[in-house]
Design an enzyme around this catalytic site. Structure first.
Site: not given
Length: 263
Positions: A25, A93-94, A194, A224
């Site tokens: 994202f 992530s997303m 993260d 992250h």
């Protein structure tokens, strides 16, 4: 709008094993391009799409939602199926949540799943205010480039549009409800340090999927965006070993690298 440097989608035609790589994202293909390159250089067919609203300016993301982002990776998966005998889905992530939904909905068409610092929930009190706040405030501070490695940087938006953040929150809730439908072998790598996605998200995913072949790996030296961080090479090697272990045409020696399965 012109694309940001490195935000271009990437496709490589290789062998019959295909890999779909999904970025996160407000990010772009740049954040996971080394991952895609590593797999492509080893003869795999690789697709790394640019998600709608990403890779240009945050105002464009404001006009999109989870349905647009998921539709893009769904199309890419269907395209890979036309050329590949086996397909693996990967995401950061997303992008990890997108990969998990692809696995949940496409079943046996997906051979395995690899996720790095996957998102599962928008956290904090501000998340609960999103349904109203998005009509009052357009953006909040960005989340890009959470990286420990000096000199490494992610190309992403400096602002997060709240309409898109609200859609992301709804998407995470949807994927969470679908996690029990994920039965494929799963490799999940996450960073204890993260600053964007807490460890609770990975724990939640591991607890809810129905996969029996599950490998969890800690990325001790990264934050992250671990695909651009100190542990990037570990991620790439583990992914390739995971794919080799599960692929019908796997190199037996490559398949022994870097993973420890727990059932």
């Amino acid at each position: 709008m012109p694309l940001l440097p490195g935000a271009e989608p990437f496709r490589h035609v290789g062998g019959e094993v295909g890999v779909l790589v999904c970025h996160g994202f407000t990010g772009s293909p740049q954040s996971v391009r080394p991952w895609a390159d590593y797999l492509a250089e080893r003869g795999l067919t690789v697709s790394l799409p640019l998600l709608p609203g990403h890779g240009t300016r945050w105002q464009d993301l404001q006009l999109t939602g989870w349905q647009d982002w998921y539709a893009e990776v769904d199309r890419e998966l269907r395209s890979l199926r036309e050329h590949c005998s086996e397909i693996f889905v990967c995401g950061l992530s997303m992008g990890g949540a997108l990969a998990l939904r692809l696995a949940a909905l496409h079943g046996d068409a997906v051979r395995g799943v690899v996720v790095v610092n996957p998102g599962n929930k928008v956290h904090g009190l501000a998340a609960k205010a999103l349904p109203v706040a998005r009509h009052l405030v357009r953006t909040t501070k960005g989340i890009a480039s959470d990286i420990a490695k000096p000199g490494a940087a992610e190309i992403g938006y400096g602002r997060v549009p709240l309409h898109a953040a609200h859609s992301l929150r709804r998407f995470f809730r949807l994927v969470d409800s679908e996690l029990p439908q994920v039965t494929q072998p799963l490799l999940l790598l996450h960073s204890p340090d993260d600053r964007v996605v807490p460890a609770a998200d990975s724990a939640r995913i591991l607890a809810r999927v129905s996969s029996r072949d599950v490998t969890e790996r800690l990325l001790e030296r990264s934050r992250h965006v671990a695909t651009l961080d100190h542990d990037a090479e570990l991620i790439f090697k583990d992914t390739y070993a995971f794919i080799n272990r599960l692929s019908a045409g796997a190199d037996a020696h490559a398949g022994k690298e870097g993973t420890a399965t727990r059932g």
